[in-house]
Motif scaffolding. Structure first.
Motif, PDB file in Angstrom:
ATOM      1  N   LEU A 360       0.849  -1.193   0.000  1.00 30.26           N
ATOM      2  CA  LEU A 360       0.000   0.000   0.000  1.00 30.26           C
ATOM      3  C   LEU A 360       0.880   1.238   0.000  1.00 30.26           C
ATOM      4  O   LEU A 360       1.611   1.499   0.957  1.00 30.26           O
ATOM      5  CB  LEU A 360      -0.936   0.008   1.221  1.00 30.26           C
ATOM      6  CG  LEU A 360      -2.271  -0.734   1.031  1.00 30.26           C
ATOM      7  CD1 LEU A 360      -2.039  -2.194   0.728  1.00 30.26           C
ATOM      8  CD2 LEU A 360      -3.136  -0.584   2.268  1.00 30.26           C
ATOM      9  N   LEU A 361       0.830   1.983  -1.089  1.00 26.90           N
ATOM     10  CA  LEU A 361       1.629   3.189  -1.248  1.00 26.90           C
ATOM     11  C   LEU A 361       0.842   4.365  -0.698  1.00 26.90           C
ATOM     12  O   LEU A 361      -0.257   4.658  -1.180  1.00 26.90           O
ATOM     13  CB  LEU A 361       1.957   3.400  -2.721  1.00 26.90           C
ATOM     14  CG  LEU A 361       2.868   4.558  -3.080  1.00 26.90           C
ATOM     15  CD1 LEU A 361       4.257   4.349  -2.487  1.00 26.90           C
ATOM     16  CD2 LEU A 361       2.963   4.709  -4.588  1.00 26.90           C
ATOM     17  N   TRP A 362       1.393   5.050   0.306  1.00 24.07           N
ATOM     18  CA  TRP A 362       0.674   6.125   0.997  1.00 24.07           C
ATOM     19  C   TRP A 362      -0.688   5.593   1.486  1.00 24.07           C
ATOM     20  O   TRP A 362      -1.703   6.248   1.391  1.00 24.07           O
ATOM     21  CB  TRP A 362       0.477   7.341   0.098  1.00 24.07           C
ATOM     22  CG  TRP A 362       1.700   8.139  -0.135  1.00 24.07           C
ATOM     23  CD1 TRP A 362       2.934   7.953   0.425  1.00 24.07           C
ATOM     24  CD2 TRP A 362       1.835   9.275  -0.995  1.00 24.07           C
ATOM     25  NE1 TRP A 362       3.810   8.888  -0.039  1.00 24.07           N
ATOM     26  CE2 TRP A 362       3.180   9.706  -0.890  1.00 24.07           C
ATOM     27  CE3 TRP A 362       0.964   9.950  -1.823  1.00 24.07           C
ATOM     28  CZ2 TRP A 362       3.662  10.800  -1.606  1.00 24.07           C
ATOM     29  CZ3 TRP A 362       1.446  11.036  -2.533  1.00 24.07           C
ATOM     30  CH2 TRP A 362       2.777  11.456  -2.426  1.00 24.07           C
ATOM     31  N   MET A 363      -0.671   4.355   2.011  1.00 22.85           N
ATOM     32  CA  MET A 363      -1.847   3.685   2.572  1.00 22.85           C
ATOM     33  C   MET A 363      -2.893   3.318   1.520  1.00 22.85           C
ATOM     34  O   MET A 363      -4.013   2.961   1.861  1.00 22.85           O
ATOM     35  CB  MET A 363      -2.507   4.534   3.673  1.00 22.85           C
ATOM     36  CG  MET A 363      -1.613   4.844   4.839  1.00 22.85           C
ATOM     37  SD  MET A 363      -2.495   5.767   6.112  1.00 22.85           S
ATOM     38  CE  MET A 363      -1.251   5.832   7.402  1.00 22.85           C
ATOM     39  N   GLN A 364      -2.528   3.372   0.246  1.00 30.13           N
ATOM     40  CA  GLN A 364      -3.487   3.112  -0.816  1.00 30.13           C
ATOM     41  C   GLN A 364      -3.038   1.950  -1.693  1.00 30.13           C
ATOM     42  O   GLN A 364      -1.879   1.869  -2.087  1.00 30.13           O
ATOM     43  CB  GLN A 364      -3.656   4.365  -1.679  1.00 30.13           C
ATOM     44  CG  GLN A 364      -4.181   5.557  -0.902  1.00 30.13           C
ATOM     45  CD  GLN A 364      -4.052   6.844  -1.689  1.00 30.13           C
ATOM     46  OE1 GLN A 364      -4.831   7.113  -2.577  1.00 30.13           O
ATOM     47  NE2 GLN A 364      -3.056   7.644  -1.351  1.00 30.13           N
ATOM     48  N   ALA A 365      -3.978   1.050  -1.998  1.00 28.44           N
ATOM     49  CA  ALA A 365      -3.718  -0.083  -2.875  1.00 28.44           C
ATOM     50  C   ALA A 365      -3.997   0.323  -4.318  1.00 28.44           C
ATOM     51  O   ALA A 365      -4.812   1.216  -4.571  1.00 28.44           O
ATOM     52  CB  ALA A 365      -4.607  -1.265  -2.482  1.00 28.44           C
ATOM     53  N   PRO A 366      -3.360  -0.330  -5.289  1.00 32.86           N
ATOM     54  CA  PRO A 366      -3.636   0.012  -6.693  1.00 32.86           C
ATOM     55  C   PRO A 366      -5.075  -0.324  -7.065  1.00 32.86           C
ATOM     56  O   PRO A 366      -5.632  -1.334  -6.631  1.00 32.86           O
ATOM     57  CB  PRO A 366      -2.639  -0.853  -7.465  1.00 32.86           C
ATOM     58  CG  PRO A 366      -2.269  -1.957  -6.535  1.00 32.86           C
ATOM     59  CD  PRO A 366      -2.331  -1.382  -5.162  1.00 32.86           C
ATOM     60  N   ALA A 367      -5.669   0.535  -7.891  1.00 31.30           N
ATOM     61  CA  ALA A 367      -7.063   0.338  -8.290  1.00 31.30           C
ATOM     62  C   ALA A 367      -7.263  -0.992  -8.992  1.00 31.30           C
ATOM     63  O   ALA A 367      -8.320  -1.630  -8.874  1.00 31.30           O
ATOM     64  CB  ALA A 367      -7.501   1.491  -9.192  1.00 31.30           C
ATOM     65  N   THR A 368      -6.241  -1.437  -9.730  1.00 35.85           N
ATOM     66  CA  THR A 368      -6.354  -2.688 -10.474  1.00 35.85           C
ATOM     67  C   THR A 368      -6.517  -3.896  -9.548  1.00 35.85           C
ATOM     68  O   THR A 368      -7.021  -4.930  -9.972  1.00 35.85           O
ATOM     69  CB  THR A 368      -5.110  -2.898 -11.347  1.00 35.85           C
ATOM     70  OG1 THR A 368      -3.936  -2.683 -10.545  1.00 35.85           O
ATOM     71  CG2 THR A 368      -5.084  -1.911 -12.501  1.00 35.85           C
ATOM     72  N   ALA A 369      -6.099  -3.762  -8.279  1.00 27.39           N
ATOM     73  CA  ALA A 369      -6.201  -4.885  -7.344  1.00 27.39           C
ATOM     74  C   ALA A 369      -7.644  -5.160  -6.926  1.00 27.39           C
ATOM     75  O   ALA A 369      -7.957  -6.257  -6.457  1.00 27.39           O
ATOM     76  CB  ALA A 369      -5.352  -4.612  -6.103  1.00 27.39           C
ATOM     77  N   LEU A 390     -15.561   1.373 -13.831  1.00 20.62           N
ATOM     78  CA  LEU A 390     -16.028   0.851 -15.118  1.00 20.62           C
ATOM     79  C   LEU A 390     -15.595   1.743 -16.274  1.00 20.62           C
ATOM     80  O   LEU A 390     -15.569   1.297 -17.418  1.00 20.62           O
ATOM     81  CB  LEU A 390     -17.558   0.730 -15.110  1.00 20.62           C
ATOM     82  CG  LEU A 390     -18.122  -0.684 -14.994  1.00 20.62           C
ATOM     83  CD1 LEU A 390     -19.637  -0.665 -14.949  1.00 20.62           C
ATOM     84  CD2 LEU A 390     -17.639  -1.566 -16.132  1.00 20.62           C
ATOM     85  N   GLY A 391     -15.255   2.967 -15.994  1.00 18.65           N
ATOM     86  CA  GLY A 391     -14.849   3.888 -17.046  1.00 18.65           C
ATOM     87  C   GLY A 391     -13.359   4.010 -17.223  1.00 18.65           C
ATOM     88  O   GLY A 391     -12.906   4.585 -18.219  1.00 18.65           O
ATOM     89  N   VAL A 392     -12.553   3.479 -16.272  1.00 19.57           N
ATOM     90  CA  VAL A 392     -11.105   3.674 -16.370  1.00 19.57           C
ATOM     91  C   VAL A 392     -10.291   2.396 -16.252  1.00 19.57           C
ATOM     92  O   VAL A 392      -9.150   2.355 -16.704  1.00 19.57           O
ATOM     93  CB  VAL A 392     -10.612   4.685 -15.304  1.00 19.57           C
ATOM     94  CG1 VAL A 392     -11.286   6.026 -15.468  1.00 19.57           C
ATOM     95  CG2 VAL A 392     -10.823   4.157 -13.895  1.00 19.57           C
ATOM     96  N   LEU A 393     -10.832   1.334 -15.640  1.00 20.40           N
ATOM     97  CA  LEU A 393     -10.053   0.121 -15.462  1.00 20.40           C
ATOM     98  C   LEU A 393     -10.049  -0.716 -16.731  1.00 20.40           C
ATOM     99  O   LEU A 393     -11.067  -0.848 -17.408  1.00 20.40           O
ATOM    100  CB  LEU A 393     -10.606  -0.714 -14.298  1.00 20.40           C
ATOM    101  CG  LEU A 393     -10.431  -0.141 -12.898  1.00 20.40           C
ATOM    102  CD1 LEU A 393     -10.948  -1.135 -11.858  1.00 20.40           C
ATOM    103  CD2 LEU A 393      -8.977   0.195 -12.604  1.00 20.40           C
ATOM    104  N   PRO A 394      -8.920  -1.325 -17.065  1.00 17.15           N
ATOM    105  CA  PRO A 394      -8.861  -2.193 -18.247  1.00 17.15           C
ATOM    106  C   PRO A 394      -9.801  -3.391 -18.105  1.00 17.15           C
ATOM    107  O   PRO A 394     -10.046  -3.875 -16.995  1.00 17.15           O
ATOM    108  CB  PRO A 394      -7.399  -2.658 -18.258  1.00 17.15           C
ATOM    109  CG  PRO A 394      -6.655  -1.652 -17.457  1.00 17.15           C
ATOM    110  CD  PRO A 394      -7.611  -1.190 -16.407  1.00 17.15           C
ATOM    111  N   GLY A 395     -10.303  -3.879 -19.241  1.00 14.63           N
ATOM    112  CA  GLY A 395     -11.156  -5.055 -19.229  1.00 14.63           C
ATOM    113  C   GLY A 395     -12.569  -4.766 -18.781  1.00 14.63           C
ATOM    114  O   GLY A 395     -13.001  -5.228 -17.727  1.00 14.63           O
ATOM    115  N   THR A 396     -13.323  -4.016 -19.566  1.00 16.60           N
ATOM    116  CA  THR A 396     -14.652  -3.543 -19.159  1.00 16.60           C
ATOM    117  C   THR A 396     -15.560  -4.667 -18.711  1.00 16.60           C
ATOM    118  O   THR A 396     -16.217  -4.575 -17.658  1.00 16.60           O
ATOM    119  CB  THR A 396     -15.308  -2.781 -20.329  1.00 16.60           C
ATOM    120  OG1 THR A 396     -14.453  -1.705 -20.721  1.00 16.60           O
ATOM    121  CG2 THR A 396     -16.657  -2.222 -19.924  1.00 16.60           C
TER     122      THR A 396
END
Length: 672
Positions: A360-369, A390-396
């Motif tokens: 967790l970078l700056w207490m935040q996990a990557p959105a892709t996780a 749904l508008g930004v993550l790969p693989g709609t």
């Protein structure tokens, strides 16, 4: 008519503006010629924000999904019922079953960011997913490993004698989250006139900015890491590094020499699609310059070897004595020095996501996780804060399927975006012009020692509320205890207080303590508290040795995992945004169809309908000729909700930081 200075918080640039208000609200926005960050610049996104305030698809009251339809309810009903559902899920799954998803806008507001982190830590969950990894995530992670803390190292573009820009779109899209402001090009042009500064632009497209500089490198999409590795190998093998700086201020140099021995300058140049002598020549000039800097764009490391590329970026600056030095990379203390805070939240001591084990970078996990955690059953409820997965993550399709597996999906936002159409609850958030903002955590706007602050310019529309107030009320009804928390009691107690405190009071106390300035009593409603230039020669590694660690074990692991990609006849670029707009209401051009930019020699006529296909999926698009683009590139500018997300895979991400792979994927095109 009343005119007052303010600053724009719709994108990362933080441009100074003059806001004209009347009895009916915000009537006009004009550029502020006196602002030191933007120097009189204003973009279409800022002017379009006036329309966005009254957008027809704006959500202005709480909505609950009943029998498949979103139905208006009262705030009391929404908060109480959501709280009851969250308590039930937490009771059944433990605190880890609750997740937050933070959009990019959260990073621009201290109140919203602090409240969001406090909500997650106070609830005891490590699942605070963030879109932060889409931009500077790899840079921040590498910086923490090498200098001891995740400092946002800034490019001292105005003082450098040699500049390599990774992208040539800054004139249109801004200089990125680690270099807000639009004054950089003016500073660079002044340096070119006065001290003959050389500027090189590496981009698959010969943009107008690249045309106006000294040299253009037409690299393939997603090959920035290999460009930097080739430069690093050339500097090491040529002995062009600063031996005294390396001896006195770094460690593990012999280790770095062993690693680059396996990289061949000729092979790196071939991957990038440029000549090896050209690559070596740039490395030599960079190393020999009195002050030199490589400035990455927002998505320079959203590719196959993002972590390795970020390491090569920082290692190059370090061995040439351009790290933590004027004219190279520096750490801006800003009005509020974040150094003590950053050194207390290392990723090594933070929890990890349960399935991918991302730090967790700056207490935040990557959105892709988030997709992995939902599919594994680790997360049952998600609250999005100004985010649209749904508008930004790969693989709609994969993202939509995962969201439908949740027991509870709550969206805090302004518009009926793609994710809101799947939500159980939609809570209306105020626009940034409708709420106070004092930016304490962002110290990155040019080499200026100060803060930026503005009160709300207009009242929130109908029942909209600031995000931090909504999170405060949800936390109050959640009533989490410390049992089962992954964060420990000390952080848990602190988070529980912050999650319910009056943040405005503490913001003003911090400014008063650090600057001896009261924002509310500043003359003429001053919005940018400017206390002079920052000290760009501050030397502050926080490693145990006090030196820069050129190659920690964890980075060595990332480098060994990197592979040399196959060179495809046609490669895809999707990372480059179409514009600055955070959503459709801030965009004058609705762009109803997906556009694929191709060189005129591609064999497809302008306006033709084609199908673009990768190993992950396909989408239909309309061809738009671009003679400035490499002939072997298919460029689909990123727009939220675009069908191009089907070409990408949410499971394909940098193994260390979770940064998604958006560029450099092989693709084919067929007529439809």
């Amino acid at each position: 008519m009343n005119t007052e200075p303010t600053y724009c918080r719709v994108c990362d640039s933080r441009c100074g503006l003059l806001a004209e208000t009347n009895g009916e609200g915000l009537s006009n926005l004009r550029p502020d010629e006196s602002d030191p960050v933007s120097l009189g610049y204003i973009c279409e996104t800022a002017t379009q924000s006036l329309t966005a305030l009254q957008a027809p698809d704006r959500i202005t009251e709480p909505m609950k999904r009943v029998n498949g339809t979103l139905t208006p309810v009262s705030w009391e009903t929404a908060i109480q019922e959501i709280g009851a559902q969250l308590r039930s899920i937490r009771s059944a799954t433990g605190p880890n079953g609750i997740g937050l998803y933070l959009g990019e806008e959260v990073q621009r507001s201290t109140r919203t960011l602090v409240r969001s982190l406090a909500f997650g830590v106070g609830a005891g969950t490590p699942h605070i997913f963030s879109e932060q990894c889409f931009g500077p995530g790899p840079q921040l992670w590498v910086t923490e490993q090498m200098i001891g803390h995740a400092a946002p190292l800034l490019s001292d573009l105005g003082r450098a004698h040699y500049v390599l820009l990774l992208s040539g779109e800054q004139r249109e899209l801004g200089w990125g989250p680690l270099a807000p402001g639009m004054a950089h090009e003016r500073w660079i042009q002044h340096s070119r006139r006065t001290k003959k500064t050389k500027v090189i632009v590496a981009d698959p497209r010969k943009t107008p900015l690249a045309e106006s500089m000294d040299q253009h490198l037409p690299i393939r999409p997603g090959t920035e890491p290999y460009l930097l590795m080739g430069m690093l190998a050339a500097v090491i093998r040529g002995g062009w590094y600063d031996a005294q700086f390396v001896r006195d201020y770094t460690e593990n140099f012999d280790r770095i020499k062993d690693v680059v021995a396996s990289w061949d300058v000729e092979k790196c140049a071939e991957i990038c699609g440029i000549d090896a002598p050209t690559l070596s020549g740039i490395a030599l000039k960079f190393s020999r310059a009195a002050m030199a800097v490589i400035h990455p764009a927002k998505h320079s490391f959203s590719n196959q070897a993002g972590a390795m590329g970020a390491w090569a970026w920082l290692a190059l600056h370090t061995i040439t004595a351009n790290t933590l030095r004027p004219g190279g990379l520096y750490e801006n203390q800003g009005a509020f020095d974040l150094f003590p805070v950053l050194t207390q939240v290392p990723t090594s001591g933070a929890p990890k996501t349960q399935t991918q084990r991302y730090p967790l970078l700056w207490m935040q996990a990557p959105a892709t996780a988030m997709i992995h955690e939902i599919k594994a059953g680790a997360v049952k409820a998600v609250i999005t804060v100004n985010g649209n997965p749904l508008g930004v993550l790969p693989g709609t399709d994969n993202v939509r399927t995962s969201l439908r597996e949740l027991d509870l999906l709550v969206c805090i936002g302004r518009t009926e975006d793609e994710t809101a159409t799947e939500a159980d609850w939609v809570l209306p958030a105020a626009h940034s012009w409708e709420q106070d903002s004092l930016c304490l955590h962002d110290n990155t706007f040019l080499p200026i020692h100060g803060s930026i602050w503005t009160p709300a310019l207009v009242s929130p529309r109908h029942e909209s509320r600031p995000e931090h107030e909504i999170l405060r009320d949800l936390y109050a009804v959640l009533r989490p205890g410390l049992r089962g928390s992954t964060w420990g009691k000390h952080l848990g107690f602190l988070a529980q207080y912050i999650a319910r405190a009056d943040l405005s009071e503490w913001e003003h106390r911090v400014v008063s303590w650090s600057d001896d300035v009261d924002p509310e009593s500043a003359p003429n409603g001053l919005r940018r508290i400017h206390l002079g230039d920052t000290d760009r020669s501050t030397w502050r590694p926080s490693t145990d040795s006090g030196k820069i660690n050129l190659l920690p074990d964890v980075i060595l692991e990332a480098i060994r995992a990197a592979t040399i990609p196959d060179i495809a006849p046609l490669t895809l670029r999707t990372a480059q945004p179409a514009d600055r707009a955070p959503d459709h209401p801030h965009r004058a051009d609705a762009r109803p169809e997906t556009i694929v930019r191709l060189h005129p020699d591609s064999g497809y006529t302008d306006g033709a309908r084609v199908c673009v296909t990768t190993a992950h999926g396909s989408c239909n698009a309309t061809v738009e000729h671009d003679e400035l683009l490499r002939p072997d590139v298919a460029d689909i500018p990123f727009i939220q909700g675009t069908q191009a997300l089907r070409l990408l895979d949410s499971s394909q991400a940098d193994q260390m930081t979770g940064s998604p792979i958006l560029d450099g994927i092989a693709c084919t095109i067929q007529s439809t």
